[in-house]
Design a protein around this motif. Structure first.
Motif, PDB file in Angstrom:
ATOM      1  N   CYS A   1       0.822  -1.218   0.000  1.00  0.00           N
ATOM      2  CA  CYS A   1       0.000   0.000   0.000  1.00  0.00           C
ATOM      3  C   CYS A   1       0.850   1.260   0.000  1.00  0.00           C
ATOM      4  O   CYS A   1       0.434   2.311   0.498  1.00  0.00           O
ATOM      5  CB  CYS A   1      -0.948  -0.004   1.206  1.00  0.00           C
ATOM      6  SG  CYS A   1      -2.168  -1.326   1.153  1.00  0.00           S
ATOM      7  N   THR A   2       2.064   1.148  -0.526  1.00  0.00           N
ATOM      8  CA  THR A   2       2.957   2.296  -0.669  1.00  0.00           C
ATOM      9  C   THR A   2       3.548   2.295  -2.074  1.00  0.00           C
ATOM     10  O   THR A   2       3.256   1.417  -2.890  1.00  0.00           O
ATOM     11  CB  THR A   2       4.102   2.238   0.363  1.00  0.00           C
ATOM     12  OG1 THR A   2       4.912   1.079   0.084  1.00  0.00           O
ATOM     13  CG2 THR A   2       3.574   2.159   1.790  1.00  0.00           C
ATOM     14  N   GLY A   3       4.426   3.258  -2.330  1.00  0.00           N
ATOM     15  CA  GLY A   3       5.086   3.324  -3.620  1.00  0.00           C
ATOM     16  C   GLY A   3       5.950   2.116  -3.923  1.00  0.00           C
ATOM     17  O   GLY A   3       6.310   1.891  -5.094  1.00  0.00           O
ATOM     18  N   LEU A   4       6.286   1.328  -2.902  1.00  0.00           N
ATOM     19  CA  LEU A   4       7.059   0.109  -3.146  1.00  0.00           C
ATOM     20  C   LEU A   4       6.332  -0.809  -4.117  1.00  0.00           C
ATOM     21  O   LEU A   4       6.967  -1.507  -4.918  1.00  0.00           O
ATOM     22  CB  LEU A   4       7.317  -0.630  -1.828  1.00  0.00           C
ATOM     23  CG  LEU A   4       8.259   0.046  -0.829  1.00  0.00           C
ATOM     24  CD1 LEU A   4       8.293  -0.733   0.474  1.00  0.00           C
ATOM     25  CD2 LEU A   4       9.662   0.164  -1.415  1.00  0.00           C
ATOM     26  N   ASN A   5       5.008  -0.813  -4.046  1.00  0.00           N
ATOM     27  CA  ASN A   5       4.240  -1.668  -4.952  1.00  0.00           C
ATOM     28  C   ASN A   5       4.308  -1.155  -6.378  1.00  0.00           C
ATOM     29  O   ASN A   5       4.314  -1.944  -7.336  1.00  0.00           O
ATOM     30  CB  ASN A   5       2.786  -1.750  -4.482  1.00  0.00           C
ATOM     31  CG  ASN A   5       2.042  -2.906  -5.118  1.00  0.00           C
ATOM     32  OD1 ASN A   5       2.616  -3.954  -5.393  1.00  0.00           O
ATOM     33  ND2 ASN A   5       0.758  -2.714  -5.362  1.00  0.00           N
ATOM     34  N   ASP A   6       4.351   0.161  -6.556  1.00  0.00           N
ATOM     35  CA  ASP A   6       4.481   0.729  -7.902  1.00  0.00           C
ATOM     36  C   ASP A   6       5.852   0.420  -8.497  1.00  0.00           C
ATOM     37  O   ASP A   6       5.961  -0.061  -9.629  1.00  0.00           O
ATOM     38  CB  ASP A   6       4.269   2.246  -7.851  1.00  0.00           C
ATOM     39  CG  ASP A   6       2.862   2.618  -7.417  1.00  0.00           C
ATOM     40  OD1 ASP A   6       1.928   1.867  -7.753  1.00  0.00           O
ATOM     41  OD2 ASP A   6       2.705   3.645  -6.738  1.00  0.00           O
ATOM     42  N   TYR A   7       6.891   0.687  -7.717  1.00  0.00           N
ATOM     43  CA  TYR A   7       8.252   0.443  -8.208  1.00  0.00           C
ATOM     44  C   TYR A   7       8.518  -1.052  -8.354  1.00  0.00           C
ATOM     45  O   TYR A   7       9.325  -1.471  -9.192  1.00  0.00           O
ATOM     46  CB  TYR A   7       9.272   1.078  -7.274  1.00  0.00           C
ATOM     47  CG  TYR A   7       9.400   2.574  -7.436  1.00  0.00           C
ATOM     48  CD1 TYR A   7      10.237   3.110  -8.411  1.00  0.00           C
ATOM     49  CD2 TYR A   7       8.681   3.449  -6.627  1.00  0.00           C
ATOM     50  CE1 TYR A   7      10.353   4.491  -8.575  1.00  0.00           C
ATOM     51  CE2 TYR A   7       8.796   4.822  -6.773  1.00  0.00           C
ATOM     52  CZ  TYR A   7       9.632   5.340  -7.755  1.00  0.00           C
ATOM     53  OH  TYR A   7       9.741   6.706  -7.918  1.00  0.00           O
ATOM     54  N   GLY A   8       7.852  -1.867  -7.532  1.00  0.00           N
ATOM     55  CA  GLY A   8       8.043  -3.315  -7.610  1.00  0.00           C
ATOM     56  C   GLY A   8       7.529  -3.913  -8.901  1.00  0.00           C
ATOM     57  O   GLY A   8       7.879  -5.059  -9.235  1.00  0.00           O
ATOM     58  N   MET A   9       6.713  -3.165  -9.643  1.00  0.00           N
ATOM     59  CA  MET A   9       6.222  -3.656 -10.929  1.00  0.00           C
ATOM     60  C   MET A   9       7.268  -3.522 -12.029  1.00  0.00           C
ATOM     61  O   MET A   9       7.173  -4.178 -13.068  1.00  0.00           O
ATOM     62  CB  MET A   9       4.956  -2.890 -11.333  1.00  0.00           C
ATOM     63  CG  MET A   9       3.788  -3.042 -10.366  1.00  0.00           C
ATOM     64  SD  MET A   9       3.214  -4.745 -10.181  1.00  0.00           S
ATOM     65  CE  MET A   9       2.633  -5.106 -11.837  1.00  0.00           C
ATOM     66  N   VAL A  10       8.277  -2.669 -11.834  1.00  0.00           N
ATOM     67  CA  VAL A  10       9.241  -2.399 -12.906  1.00  0.00           C
ATOM     68  C   VAL A  10      10.692  -2.557 -12.448  1.00  0.00           C
ATOM     69  O   VAL A  10      11.599  -2.519 -13.268  1.00  0.00           O
ATOM     70  CB  VAL A  10       9.052  -0.970 -13.478  1.00  0.00           C
ATOM     71  CG1 VAL A  10       7.751  -0.895 -14.265  1.00  0.00           C
ATOM     72  CG2 VAL A  10       9.066   0.072 -12.374  1.00  0.00           C
TER      73      VAL A  10
END
Length: 316
Positions: free
Chosen positions: A74-83
């Motif tokens: 539920c943080t930006g880690l999930n966004d960056y973890g996609m790429v």
């Protein structure tokens, strides 16, 4: 498009800790985490109102465990973890090896069994259904070392070294399913080893340590394989957005280092928990032995006193 549903990943700026920890909630995990915390809190309050005690340490452990999932998803880690392979590996390691340990130390099943009211004679409520699940053949199979250890290993090699990973990362449902799988595998792997809750398999402490160390070398080998690879091994992370300024091979090597390190840290945590549990078990056994000896000694003393009294009885 970001497959976790947070918008496009093409305009992500270079990763920093501040951006990684910025709020960016995945709806599924946000609801799941809040629901888990609410149910656990309700059960604790129910026990307290009834006059029963529940260890504060277990509550703290469970809440930190659930919050660690929220931090990953539920943080930006999930966004960056996609790429970014390295950020994804942090998510994977925490959700599969740190969060399960903390949640299991919170003993949620034991708490549920104590807090849920019996349904009554001839009826089956949530408590009875939970007991049926705990004693089911299915639970005996999925918590057996012959299942948990291969599953723990396969979650690395069969996922990352086959097209399955790319397929799951191509959709939001696939990504969520993969993360739920990581958590479930971690729970069933660590539950028989150091879980507080009752379970179908509860071997001796030495055997539990063997089970722990049976899976960890494969974890370390996986990390070393990623660190030593000379070409990108996962298609999803081969072409990161140019705005990130990330070299995919260097990022993959970093992901391998993270996987290798996480094979050591949780092992130490679980080993410490096991030693504490072993010590507490020995203390309880010693107390039971002492009480039994006291009872036996008291009976012997009574018999001896009766014998002495008989010697002084009239007519002796």
């Amino acid at each position: 498009m970001d497959h976790s549903g947070h918008g496009t990943t093409m305009d992500l700026p270079p990763f920093t800790l501040g951006r990684g920890l910025a709020w960016s909630a995945d709806p599924f995990f946000l609801v799941a985490c809040l629901l888990g915390l609410a149910l656990y809190g309700w059960a604790v309050v129910r026990l307290m109102r009834r006059g029963d005690k529940w260890p504060v340490g277990r509550t703290v452990s469970f809440f930190i465990g659930v919050l660690s999932i929220g931090l990953m998803m539920c943080t930006g880690l999930n966004d960056y973890g996609m790429v970014m392979f390295s950020v994804h590996m942090v998510q994977h390691m925490v959700i599969s090896m740190v969060s399960p340990i903390l949640i299991l130390l919170g003993a949620p099943v034991t708490l549920a069994l104590r807090a849920l009211p019996p349904a009554g004679r001839g009826r089956k409520g949530p408590r009875e259904l939970l007991l049926m699940l705990l004693h089911s053949r299915y639970m005996r199979v999925v918590t057996h070392p012959l299942f948990t250890i291969p599953m723990f290993i396969a979650s690395l090699y069969a996922l990352y070294f086959t097209p399955l990973f790319d397929y799951l990362m191509s959709s939001q449902v696939g990504h969520i399913s993969m993360m739920v799988h990581f958590l479930a595998v971690g729970l069933i792997f660590f539950w028989p080893i150091m879980g507080v809750d009752p379970g179908p398999h509860r071997p001796g402490y030495l055997m539990r340590m063997l089970e722990l160390f049976a899976g960890m070398p494969f974890h370390a080998f996986f990390g070393i394989a990623l660190m030593m690879a000379s070409t990108p091994m996962v298609t999803t992370f081969q072409n990161p957005p140019a705005s990130l300024g990330v070299d995919p091979l260097a990022d993959q090597n970093a992901a391998g280092g993270i996987a290798w390190a996480f094979s050591e840290i949780p092992s130490v945590l679980v080993l410490i928990a096991l030693l504490f549990q072993w010590y507490a078990s020995e203390q309880r056994q010693a107390k039971r032995t002492d009480r039994a000896a006291d009872r036996d000694g008291g009976k012997e003393l009574e018999a001896y006193n009766a014998y002495l009294a008989s010697l002084h009885a009239p007519g002796k």
